[in-house]
Design a protein around this motif. Sequence first.
Motif, PDB file in Angstrom:
ATOM      1  N   UNK A 369       0.828  -1.213   0.000  1.00 21.14           N
ATOM      2  CA  UNK A 369       0.000   0.000   0.000  1.00 21.14           C
ATOM      3  C   UNK A 369       0.864   1.265   0.000  1.00 21.14           C
ATOM      4  N   UNK A 370       2.185   1.067  -0.039  1.00 25.98           N
ATOM      5  CA  UNK A 370       3.094   2.204  -0.021  1.00 25.98           C
ATOM      6  C   UNK A 370       2.938   3.075   1.219  1.00 25.98           C
ATOM      7  N   UNK A 371       2.742   2.426   2.356  1.00 23.40           N
ATOM      8  CA  UNK A 371       2.667   3.168   3.618  1.00 23.40           C
ATOM      9  C   UNK A 371       4.006   3.003   4.333  1.00 23.40           C
ATOM     10  N   UNK A 372       4.680   4.100   4.595  1.00 22.97           N
ATOM     11  CA  UNK A 372       5.942   4.036   5.340  1.00 22.97           C
ATOM     12  C   UNK A 372       7.184   4.017   4.469  1.00 22.97           C
ATOM     13  N   UNK A 373       7.028   3.959   3.138  1.00 21.63           N
ATOM     14  CA  UNK A 373       8.242   3.875   2.313  1.00 21.63           C
ATOM     15  C   UNK A 373       9.044   5.186   2.336  1.00 21.63           C
ATOM     16  N   UNK A 374       8.337   6.326   2.370  1.00 22.92           N
ATOM     17  CA  UNK A 374       9.074   7.601   2.408  1.00 22.92           C
ATOM     18  C   UNK A 374       9.854   7.728   3.719  1.00 22.92           C
ATOM     19  N   UNK A 375       9.206   7.324   4.832  1.00 22.70           N
ATOM     20  CA  UNK A 375       9.891   7.375   6.129  1.00 22.70           C
ATOM     21  C   UNK A 375      11.101   6.444   6.119  1.00 22.70           C
TER      22      UNK A 375
END
Length: 463
Positions: A369-375
């Motif tokens: 879901x692409x949650x947390x990839x930027x972090x």
Amino acid sequence: MISHDTIVALATASGAGAIAVIRVSGKEAIAMCSSLFKAVNGKILSEQPSHTIHLGHIMDGNRMLDEVLVSLFKGTRSYTGEPTVEISCHGSTYIQQEIIQLLLRKGCRMANAGEFTLRAFINGKLDLSQAEAVADLIASDSEASHKVAMQQMRGGFSNEIKNLRDELLNFASLIELELDFAEEDVEFANRTQFQDLISRITVVLKRLIDSFAIGNVIKNGIPVAIVGEPNVGKSTLLNALLNEERAIVSDIAGTTRDTIEDEIIIGGVSFRFIDTAGIRETKDVVESIGIQKTFEKIEQAQVVMYLIDSSAIDATGIAAINVEINKIKNKYPQKPLIVIANKVDKLTAEETTHLQEHIAELFLLSAKQNIGTEELKNRLLEFVNTGALRNDETIVTNSRHYDSLVKALEEIDKVQYGIDNGLSGDLMAIDIRQALYFFGEITGEITSDDLLGNIFANFCIGK
Ligand SMILES: Nc1nc2c(ncn2[C@@H]2O[C@H](COP(=O)(O)OP(=O)(O)OP(=O)(O)O)[C@@H](O)[C@H]2O)c(=O)[nH]1
Ligand SMILES: [Mg+2]
């Protein structure tokens, strides 16, 4: 090494393009080009002033080969420090080849890799570290690698080394002079000033040597291994980080059999991600070869991301995972490790909290879901000390320079020991000469044909 032939090569990338540039350098460059160039205004090329551009045609006898622009660099005012002509022709590979063939028939020789820059070095247009920076600049593919190559090309770091070398050379001569007057017991070299210089040199060398840690990272990127059991989502994470479907993803355990690598640039620094086959005890021969490779990849990586499937863990699972994490930590205590709970999209809030309470420093992620990839990208950047980069400090990126700096520092340490223990001038003079030698290796005051051959062989032809 030093040759006086006139050399020619294609300076632009090989293949067809809108325009190609052919570079000719050497004593006869202008005469040779002049003999096959017919200016539109009828003027003779060789009689024109330096640093001018001329429109005309390249003639193979009576046959008109192409309409070109020719740039003229006379005397020593050129990149190579020799008379140079640059022919901008149309980028057909046929035209490029024909013009080069014509020049070869006129007596030019094909340039070797890096030979234009080698000549620039021999003619004193660049010092050796600046010449090497040219190759780095051409190879630079990120903001950071571009910045350090530019800095080195402008001579920041070699000027510093050169100045210290000059000062040290001055003291070496004074101390050697004292040796000639041994009976009189005179001191030409002021010992306080000498100590001050040695201290300054030590500080500079240590700073430069330390900077190689980040310099090396900037130049070669940071390898990051993505490891974990089969099916936890390693390949999905790789794809999410790269923003493309690089690796095959499936719900079949053991999908990735080989390792897959790709690079992205985060905050100006390039990271190389290595997706591996899942780590698991297995009887499947192909998969166990993959697992062997996983450990090899961890060895090579500078950062390890250990993924777990948070949707498939019960209490015994948590204990087993902590055992695995400790195994990696014990085997590679120095290596930064990020433990990542993937597939958190499948968890309730309570389940997530429960996991976080039982596995230390857990990073929550949903690769799918692409949650947390930027972090996660920011977390990776924290492992790189980019301070030096931001502060515009000199950064050593070249392992050859690093080696010479380390050796120079060893010699300077010996000199310091000599000062501390009142060693005689003749002994100190030897160590100083040795240190001078290693300084000279960096900027090119001291070179051998082998060294030059090695450095310039890595250049492209035409540079
Ligand atoms: N719900 C959910 N499913 C995920 C997530 N990440 C991966 N998956 C699914 O998990 C399955 C395995 O994903 P892969 O990326 O192939 O796993 P892997 O770790 O590379 O597996 P191997 O190559 O077999 O070691 C696929 O069906 C993915 O779609 C996630 O964040 N959430
Ligand atoms: Mg996979």
